[in-house]
Scaffold this active site. Structure first.
Site, short mmCIF file in Angstrom:
data_model
loop_
_atom_site.label_atom_id
_atom_site.label_comp_id
_atom_site.label_asym_id
_atom_site.label_seq_id
_atom_site.Cartn_x
_atom_site.Cartn_y
_atom_site.Cartn_z
N ASP A 154 0.66 -4.86 1.58
CA ASP A 154 1.53 -4.41 0.51
C ASP A 154 2.28 -3.18 1.02
O ASP A 154 1.77 -2.07 0.98
CB ASP A 154 0.67 -4.08 -0.73
N LYS A 185 10.42 -1.35 -3.63
CA LYS A 185 10.90 0.05 -3.72
C LYS A 185 12.16 0.39 -2.89
O LYS A 185 13.24 0.42 -3.41
CB LYS A 185 9.76 1.00 -3.43
N TYR A 205 -3.77 0.69 -4.83
CA TYR A 205 -2.85 0.50 -5.96
C TYR A 205 -1.86 -0.60 -5.57
O TYR A 205 -1.20 -0.51 -4.54
CB TYR A 205 -2.08 1.79 -6.30
N TYR A 233 3.94 5.46 -18.36
CA TYR A 233 2.88 6.40 -18.02
C TYR A 233 2.97 7.69 -18.83
O TYR A 233 2.88 8.79 -18.26
CB TYR A 233 2.93 6.79 -16.53
C1 LIG Z 1 4.79 1.02 -6.61
C2 LIG Z 1 3.88 0.09 -5.95
C3 LIG Z 1 3.69 -1.22 -6.42
C4 LIG Z 1 4.30 -1.69 -7.71
O1 LIG Z 1 5.67 -1.71 -7.66
P1 LIG Z 1 6.50 -1.75 -9.04
O2 LIG Z 1 7.91 -1.95 -8.58
O3 LIG Z 1 6.27 -0.42 -9.68
O4 LIG Z 1 5.97 -2.88 -9.83
C5 LIG Z 1 2.89 -2.07 -5.70
N1 LIG Z 1 2.29 -1.67 -4.57
C6 LIG Z 1 2.44 -0.43 -4.07
C7 LIG Z 1 1.77 -0.06 -2.79
C8 LIG Z 1 3.24 0.50 -4.76
O5 LIG Z 1 3.35 1.75 -4.28
#
Ligand SMILES: *Cc1c(COP(=O)(O)O)cnc(C)c1O
Length: 421
Positions: free
Chosen positions: A233, A262, A135, A7
């Protein structure tokens, strides 16, 4: 050889800050400066950097077994992690599929949902439905269900077609605003949809948008009625970021797929898991190997990452993490109510350990405004990355109320000097 950073417009980019060490809520730069990590290093750090319980687990596991082919082998490290996840999650989540990052956890959920439809006589269900500020990651599939915007525009031809829903504004609570377009799209395309994908309760990268719980409950109800799978997600919202261990607990509804990454390892190592139900899993059981799930990664189920994740989860079980989160939440409320009197805000909101203000400036992602704010906060010992005019703090859970206050005072000072004199 030089590094190409994520980025980043590399032409004219400021050089990166050389960092030497991280501990607890702080990053220590090579020049000796101590910086408060206001965003948990892109939302991954849970209890704090280099937590001894997690680093010990990593060291111990690394000496015993590092990595093995997960298609042929299993190991205690992964088995223990799956057992622990089982104690923390409702029993209907009966299957865990490992990958390495948030984007892949989403790809896995989408491929599973799609294939489950194809293999259960629902060949018309080939599309996904997603929301305006969504996202879900940067790989091509995850990017396809991410909202149109600056981050996807360059790749539009690579993204598959997706049904996109407008949603309400957090400044406007009407359920009609939140659900009207969703209901319209569902009545039009409902029978073509394999799954609806949502960041439950809090949309992160799209601007820290808080969903009304009733809207999510209604979406779940409509999906169930129309037999459409739901993907939550929780890559960002998982592991305490909305105040409970998972956001779905607050909504009181269960998805068919739960994507976690994460915070899964406490932020120490990459790992992701996609959880699903027996109902989905059984669609793949067959004497015909064409019906298996065709997906895997070199590092699927990495033993060291799994050990880190188990240590992270044990900390959630044994220590006072939820109380820590609540005290961060109170500190946000206190600081923001003072700050509101000092500078013009479009909105302010707090959810769990996340404190969010929206300043009265027109500023996109990577704008002069947000770059200036970040740079000046950094000068004063605070690391943040505003999302345009949305400035937020999402600190590690070891951050004290005093440190939270320092962070907001720094933001106030910088905003005042820059824009609101
Ligand atoms: C960060 C994020 C992703 C992507 O995760 P990466 O480990 O960066 O590929 C997917 N969904 C959400 C909601 C996120 O915050």
């Amino acid at each position: 050889m030089k590094i190409w950073r994520p980025y980043t417009q590399m032409l004219g980019a400021h050089p990166p800050f050389p960092v030497a060490q991280a501990e607890g809520a702080y990053l220590y730069l090579k020049n000796g400066r101590k910086i408060l990590d206001g965003i948990s290093s892109w939302w991954v750090i849970t209890h704090g950097h280099s937590h001894p319980a997690i680093t010990d687990a990593i060291a111990k596991q690394a000496r015993v077994l590092d990595q093995v082919v997960f298609a042929d082998f299993s190991h205690d490290s992964a088995e223990e992690l799956v057992d622990l996840l089982g104690t923390l999650l409702p029993s209907s989540f009966s299957r865990a599929f490992f990958s390495d990052n948030g984007s892949t956890s989403v790809e896995v959920a989408m491929k599973m949902a799609y294939q489950a439809c194809m293999q259960s006589g629902q060949k018309g269900r080939r599309k996904f439905l997603t929301f305006e500020r969504a996202y879900h990651g940067d790989t091509c599939g995850a990017m396809s269900v991410t909202a149109d915007g600056l981050f996807t525009a360059a790749y539009d031809d690579l993204r598959f077609q997706t049904i996109r829903c407008k949603q309400g504004s957090y400044l406007n609570d009407s359920m009609e605003e939140w659900l009207g377009d969703f209901i319209r799209q569902m009545s039009r395309y409902g029978d073509q949809i394999a799954a609806v994908i949502i960041e439950p309760l809090l949309q992160g990268a799209g601007g820290m948008v808080v969903w009304p719980i009733e809207a999510l409950q209604e979406i779940e109800r409509i999906c169930r009625e129309q037999k459409i799978f739901i993907i939550f997600d929780e890559v960002m919202t998982g592991f305490g970021r909305t105040g409970s261990l998972f956001a779905f607990e607050k909504i009181g509804r269960m998805p068919d797929f739960l994507c976690l990454s994460k915070g899964l390892t406490g932020g120490a190592l990459p790992l992701a898991v996609t959880l699903t139900t027996d109902q989905i899993y059984e669609n793949f059981l067959s004497s015909n190997s064409n019906r298996m799930f065709f997906h895997g990664h070199s590092f699927t189920g990495n033993a060291i990452s799994c050990a880190a994740a188990s240590a992270n989860l044990r900390l959630f079980q044994s220590s006072r993490v939820i109380q820590q989160i609540q005290s961060i939440q109170r500190a946000h409320h206190d600081a923001i109510s003072l700050l509101r009197k000092e500078i013009p805000l479009k909105d302010a909101r707090v959810i769990g350990p996340v404190g969010i203000i929206e300043v009265d400036q027109e500023a996109g992602y990577g704008s002069h405004f947000s770059k200036e704010i970040s740079a000046r906060c950094m000068d004063q010992g605070l690391f943040i990355r505003p999302l345009g005019e949305v400035i937020y703090l999402m600190p590690p859970y070891c951050t004290t109320p005093l440190e939270v206050r320092f962070a907001w005072e720094t933001i106030l000072d910088v905003c005042r000097k820059l824009f609101f004199r």
